[in-house]
Motif scaffolding. Structure first.
Motif, PDB file in Angstrom:
ATOM      1  N   ILE A  65      -7.038  26.585 -43.575  1.00 43.61           N
ATOM      2  CA  ILE A  65      -7.627  27.852 -44.279  1.00 43.61           C
ATOM      3  C   ILE A  65      -8.656  27.437 -45.227  1.00 43.61           C
ATOM      4  O   ILE A  65      -9.726  28.180 -45.481  1.00 43.61           O
ATOM      5  N   MET A  82      -9.033  26.433 -35.170  1.00 48.12           N
ATOM      6  CA  MET A  82      -7.833  26.308 -35.728  1.00 48.12           C
ATOM      7  C   MET A  82      -6.669  25.607 -34.854  1.00 48.12           C
ATOM      8  O   MET A  82      -6.495  26.236 -33.974  1.00 48.12           O
ATOM      9  N   ALA A  95      -7.804  33.573 -40.984  1.00 45.65           N
ATOM     10  CA  ALA A  95      -9.057  32.807 -40.401  1.00 45.65           C
ATOM     11  C   ALA A  95     -10.118  33.916 -39.740  1.00 45.65           C
ATOM     12  O   ALA A  95     -11.132  33.413 -39.881  1.00 45.65           O
ATOM     13  N   ILE A 100     -13.984  32.225 -36.868  1.00 47.52           N
ATOM     14  CA  ILE A 100     -13.607  30.903 -35.832  1.00 47.52           C
ATOM     15  C   ILE A 100     -13.718  30.963 -34.567  1.00 47.52           C
ATOM     16  O   ILE A 100     -14.058  32.073 -34.019  1.00 47.52           O
TER      17      ILE A 100
END
Length: 341
Positions: A65, A82, A95, A100
């Motif tokens: 993170i 991730m 996130a 992401i």
């Protein structure tokens, strides 16, 4: 020759890095580091460029993170996946602040990992469609078109609008081939599937009155709240077909349905995603173009230029090469409107 995409794996587990490398190295150029600080050093200090980063959430000293946060604060727009044992609510919330591409769960499933990477990086899976695949895909498309056109007829909506958007998509894709503008691997049937998916991009509107309002999509206006759910509804509807023969079209069409109202600056809907396929971007641009252009009494070259100027002033909308393709298609689009009178 298509350029090989470059992937950075960031994980403190040597075993997990090895598993991922073995999954990816036939299709991608793979680089590994074993901690967050090394990842930041490679990207920020050494300036190495990557198409995607597979970033483990739980690492000692500098976790995933924090790496994600620092990369985004330094305006690194690389696709970041991730990697985690479990995508917890806390991790998702953290996130999502930094945009992401997706979560990838451990233990790794090779097909799922490759599917997610190919989807976000606009890589066409190297699978030859057999005759049975093509026949079943065409049958499924025909079924979807039938129910959608029935809906349009019953509700008294203009069928030509969707047909125009699909035709303009075909013009732009062929223009990309002609001008050698890289937007993914295209062949005749791939173009046909993309155009059909573009025609069906608003199919979710059929389900809106039967869907509960998702409170996460609310903006205060009940009618608009419901409308903003049609991309999700359309993607769910298309995915009801679980046949392996139709998977290629289902993945393509559901992605276009879900993301054609998203924007590169993250201000679109339904999810504020920045990482959308080039085909979803073209579809979204065409829908906006059609809305502006068809509303004028004149459909000539001057009006086309005026609409393009209006669209281009919105810099966070789509990739610049999508605008380029639309501008390159000017004569064909104006001619289509002239012939359709």
């Amino acid at each position: 020759m298509e350029q090989i995409k470059k992937i950075l794996i960031v994980d403190d587990s040597e075993i997990d890095r090895e598993v991922l490398r073995n999954m990816l190295d036939e299709e991608f150029e793979v680089v590994e580091v074993n901690n967050g600080y090394s990842a930041l050093d490679v990207i920020l200090k050494k300036g190495e460029r990557f198409d995607a980063v597979l970033l483990d959430v739980s690492m000692p000293f500098c976790d995933g993170i924090n790496v994600l946060r620092i990369l985004r604060e330094n305006n690194m727009d690389v696709q970041i996946f991730m990697v985690t044992v479990e995508a917890t609510k806390e991790n998702i919330e953290k996130a999502s602040r930094y945009d992401i591409a997706d979560f990838i769960k451990k233990p790794f499933d090779k097909n799922e990992v490759l599917k997610r990477l190919r989807n976000k990086l606009n890589i066409e899976e190297k699978v030859k469609l057999e005759r049975a695949d093509i026949d079943e895909i065409k049958m499924y498309i025909s079924d979807l078109e039938y129910i959608y056109e029935r809906y349009l007829t019953i509700t008294g909506q203009d069928k030509k609008k969707d047909a125009r958007r699909a035709y303009f998509m075909k013009v732009m894709l062929n223009k990309a081939l002609e001008r050698k503008i890289e937007i993914g691997k295209l062949d005749g049937f791939q173009i046909e599937m993309i155009c059909k998916a573009t025609y069906l991009c608003n199919i979710g509107n059929m389900l809106l009155q039967k869907m509960p309002v998702d409170t996460s999509l609310k903006d205060g206006n009940k009618e608009n709240d419901i409308y903003r759910q049609h991309p999700v509804a359309g993607a769910h509807l298309v995915r009801l077909n679980h046949s392996r023969y139709c998977r290629r079209f289902v993945d393509l069409c559901s992605e276009i349905c879900l993301h054609h109202h998203e924007r590169l600056d993250g201000k679109g809907f339904p999810h504020g995603s920045r990482n959308n396929s080039i085909y979803a971007q073209i579809c979204g641009l065409l829908e906006k173009f059609e809305e502006l252009f068809s509303g004028h009494s004149k459909h000539d070259a001057a009006q086309f230029d005026s609409v393009i100027d209006q669209l281009e002033s919105d810099s966070g909308f789509v990739d610049s090469k999508v605008f380029l393709l639309l501008k390159e298609s000017k004569s064909e689009i104006v001619q289509y409107y002239y012939s359709d009178k």
